[in-house]
Design a protein around this motif. Structure first.
Motif, short mmCIF file in Angstrom:
data_model
loop_
_atom_site.label_atom_id
_atom_site.label_comp_id
_atom_site.label_asym_id
_atom_site.label_seq_id
_atom_site.Cartn_x
_atom_site.Cartn_y
_atom_site.Cartn_z
N LEU A 110 -72.63 116.32 -103.72
CA LEU A 110 -72.72 117.73 -102.58
C LEU A 110 -74.52 118.01 -103.43
O LEU A 110 -75.15 118.17 -102.65
CB LEU A 110 -71.86 118.35 -102.77
CG LEU A 110 -72.36 119.80 -101.62
CD1 LEU A 110 -72.30 119.04 -100.10
CD2 LEU A 110 -71.24 120.58 -101.27
N ALA A 111 -74.27 117.83 -104.61
CA ALA A 111 -75.95 118.78 -105.25
C ALA A 111 -77.21 118.00 -105.22
O ALA A 111 -77.82 118.11 -105.02
CB ALA A 111 -75.65 119.02 -106.43
N SER A 112 -76.92 116.42 -105.28
CA SER A 112 -77.28 115.35 -105.46
C SER A 112 -77.98 115.06 -103.70
O SER A 112 -79.64 114.78 -103.45
CB SER A 112 -76.77 114.19 -105.78
OG SER A 112 -76.01 113.24 -104.50
N SER A 113 -77.21 115.59 -102.86
CA SER A 113 -77.79 115.57 -101.02
C SER A 113 -78.78 116.44 -100.80
O SER A 113 -79.12 116.47 -99.79
CB SER A 113 -76.57 115.73 -100.10
OG SER A 113 -76.09 116.08 -100.41
N MET A 114 -78.91 117.83 -101.88
CA MET A 114 -79.70 118.74 -101.21
C MET A 114 -81.10 118.49 -101.79
O MET A 114 -81.32 118.73 -102.88
CB MET A 114 -79.02 119.45 -101.80
CG MET A 114 -77.62 120.53 -101.09
SD MET A 114 -76.43 121.57 -102.27
CE MET A 114 -77.22 123.07 -101.32
N GLY A 164 -77.58 128.34 -105.75
CA GLY A 164 -77.30 128.77 -107.06
C GLY A 164 -77.39 130.49 -107.18
O GLY A 164 -76.28 131.41 -107.09
N ASN A 165 -78.11 131.19 -106.07
CA ASN A 165 -78.81 131.88 -105.61
C ASN A 165 -76.84 133.11 -105.38
O ASN A 165 -76.12 133.60 -106.01
CB ASN A 165 -79.44 132.96 -105.63
CG ASN A 165 -81.00 132.18 -106.05
OD1 ASN A 165 -80.94 133.22 -106.93
ND2 ASN A 165 -81.90 132.54 -105.40
N ARG A 166 -76.54 132.49 -104.04
CA ARG A 166 -75.56 132.69 -103.24
C ARG A 166 -74.40 132.57 -104.38
O ARG A 166 -73.00 133.56 -104.37
CB ARG A 166 -75.12 132.37 -102.24
CG ARG A 166 -74.51 132.28 -101.93
CD ARG A 166 -73.66 131.80 -99.99
NE ARG A 166 -73.49 130.29 -100.41
CZ ARG A 166 -74.77 129.27 -99.95
NH1 ARG A 166 -75.64 129.68 -100.16
NH2 ARG A 166 -73.96 127.68 -100.68
N THR A 167 -73.97 131.42 -105.47
CA THR A 167 -73.37 131.62 -106.52
C THR A 167 -73.59 132.52 -107.74
O THR A 167 -72.05 133.60 -107.68
CB THR A 167 -73.26 130.22 -107.28
OG1 THR A 167 -73.58 128.96 -105.96
CG2 THR A 167 -71.69 129.64 -107.64
N MET A 168 -74.55 132.93 -107.97
CA MET A 168 -74.89 134.25 -108.62
C MET A 168 -73.61 135.34 -108.67
O MET A 168 -73.73 136.48 -108.69
CB MET A 168 -75.59 133.93 -108.69
CG MET A 168 -76.31 133.09 -110.55
SD MET A 168 -77.82 133.11 -111.31
CE MET A 168 -78.95 133.31 -109.65
N ASP A 169 -74.62 135.45 -106.46
CA ASP A 169 -74.03 136.90 -105.99
C ASP A 169 -72.46 137.11 -106.38
O ASP A 169 -71.96 137.98 -106.64
CB ASP A 169 -74.45 136.92 -105.27
CG ASP A 169 -76.25 137.28 -105.07
OD1 ASP A 169 -76.38 137.01 -106.18
OD2 ASP A 169 -76.68 136.83 -103.73
N GLU A 170 -72.09 135.87 -105.95
CA GLU A 170 -70.23 135.80 -105.94
C GLU A 170 -70.06 136.02 -107.18
O GLU A 170 -68.24 136.54 -106.83
CB GLU A 170 -69.77 134.60 -105.32
CG GLU A 170 -70.21 134.55 -103.54
CD GLU A 170 -69.60 133.34 -102.91
OE1 GLU A 170 -69.34 131.80 -103.47
OE2 GLU A 170 -70.40 132.90 -101.75
N THR A 171 -70.33 135.61 -108.13
CA THR A 171 -69.66 136.16 -109.46
C THR A 171 -69.58 137.20 -110.12
O THR A 171 -69.33 137.95 -110.28
CB THR A 171 -71.04 134.54 -110.12
OG1 THR A 171 -70.85 133.26 -109.90
CG2 THR A 171 -70.11 134.74 -111.60
N ASP A 172 -71.09 137.83 -109.38
CA ASP A 172 -71.52 139.39 -109.86
C ASP A 172 -70.41 139.94 -109.36
O ASP A 172 -70.01 140.53 -110.00
CB ASP A 172 -72.68 139.79 -110.04
CG ASP A 172 -73.74 138.41 -110.41
OD1 ASP A 172 -73.86 138.11 -111.28
OD2 ASP A 172 -75.01 139.27 -110.09
#
Length: 264
Positions: free
Chosen positions: A131-135, A144-152
């Motif tokens: 999925l990352a290769s097509s972005m 990545g920012n959204r994932t970090m926010d969700e992680t926080d």
């Protein structure tokens, strides 16, 4: 051969026999516990052994109270022997308590589950790589920012859960400690009440025997008084009856009184 405790007190001998029975049951129970492999059965067996240890502690306390109650009547050698007997009981009970703590620790370690021992899911990892290769780069940065926010957020929620868990654990520990102390006081009060009831029952029996003895003595005295009165009445009515001996201090009535001075 007669048991030395039986010569001192039947109650002490009876309590000593009960304590010995509990110790034999504890020895057999711990031997059985070592052969059990199932964790749940081990837990039930340990609870049963804990109850027997509580019963043994109650009996030893009652034994100690009876010994202290008899200290005044016993000689120093007897008191020394009884105190050594009590210390031997306490030492043996403490050995079983230590054995119970060891088994409880082993049981707790067997029940413990490692929540962090989880490996990565290879299928999801490969899917994320594809999925990352097509972005585009911006999409990767946003993702990545959204994932970090969700992680926080997840970390904040986890911290809150940990904090709440610690508070609940602290309150639970305090509550359990207070309840344990209350239960200990209740058990001590129940032991004191049980001991007082036994002493009162013993005292009532002694009073009953004393009353019965006093009644017998009073009945015998009453019969003696009735006999003496009957003899006095018969002697007064028929003074010439030779079958009845004269009562000391009670002279028969004089029929012919001799004068000390005869005028003729």
């Amino acid at each position: 051969m007669m048991d030395p405790l039986s010569a001192i007190s039947e109650e002490l001998a009876e309590m000593d026999g009960q304590i010995a029975d509990v110790f034999r049951a504890l020895s057999t129970g711990f031997q059985k516990l070592e052969k059990i492999k199932d964790v749940n059965r081990q837990s039930r067996q340990l609870e049963e052994l804990t109850g027997k240890m509580r019963e043994c502690k109650r009996l030893i306390k009652e034994f100690d109270r009876e010994v202290k109650d008899m200290e005044i009547r016993n000689d120093p050698d007897t008191n020394k022997m009884l105190n050594e007997k009590k210390q031997s009981m306490v030492k043996e009970l403490n050995s079983y308590v230590a054995l119970k703590k060891q088994h409880a620790a082993n049981l707790e370690s067997n029940k413990r589950v490692d929540l962090f021992d989880q490996g990565p899911n290879d299928g999801f990892a490969e899917e994320n790589v594809l999925l990352a290769s097509s972005m585009t780069n911006q999409q990767l940065i946003d993702d990545g920012n959204r994932t970090m926010d969700e992680t926080d957020q997840a970390i904040d929620r986890a911290k809150k859960v940990v904090h709440d868990t610690i508070n609940v654990g602290t309150e639970t520990a305090a509550s359990l400690k207070a309840q344990t102390e209350q239960m200990s006081r209740i058990v001590n009060e129940l032991d004191s009440i049980h001991f007082s009831i036994k002493k009162a029952s013993k005292l009532v029996k002694e009073i009953g025997r004393q009353v019965a003895t006093d009644k017998c003595i009073m009945a015998l005295l009453f019969l003696i008084v009735i006999g003496v009165v009957a003899i006095i009445i018969v002697k007064l009515v028929n003074p010439n009856n030779k079958d009845i001996r004269d009562i000391p201090g009670l002279a028969p009535p004089a029929m012919n009184r001799r004068l000390l001075w005869n005028p003729n």
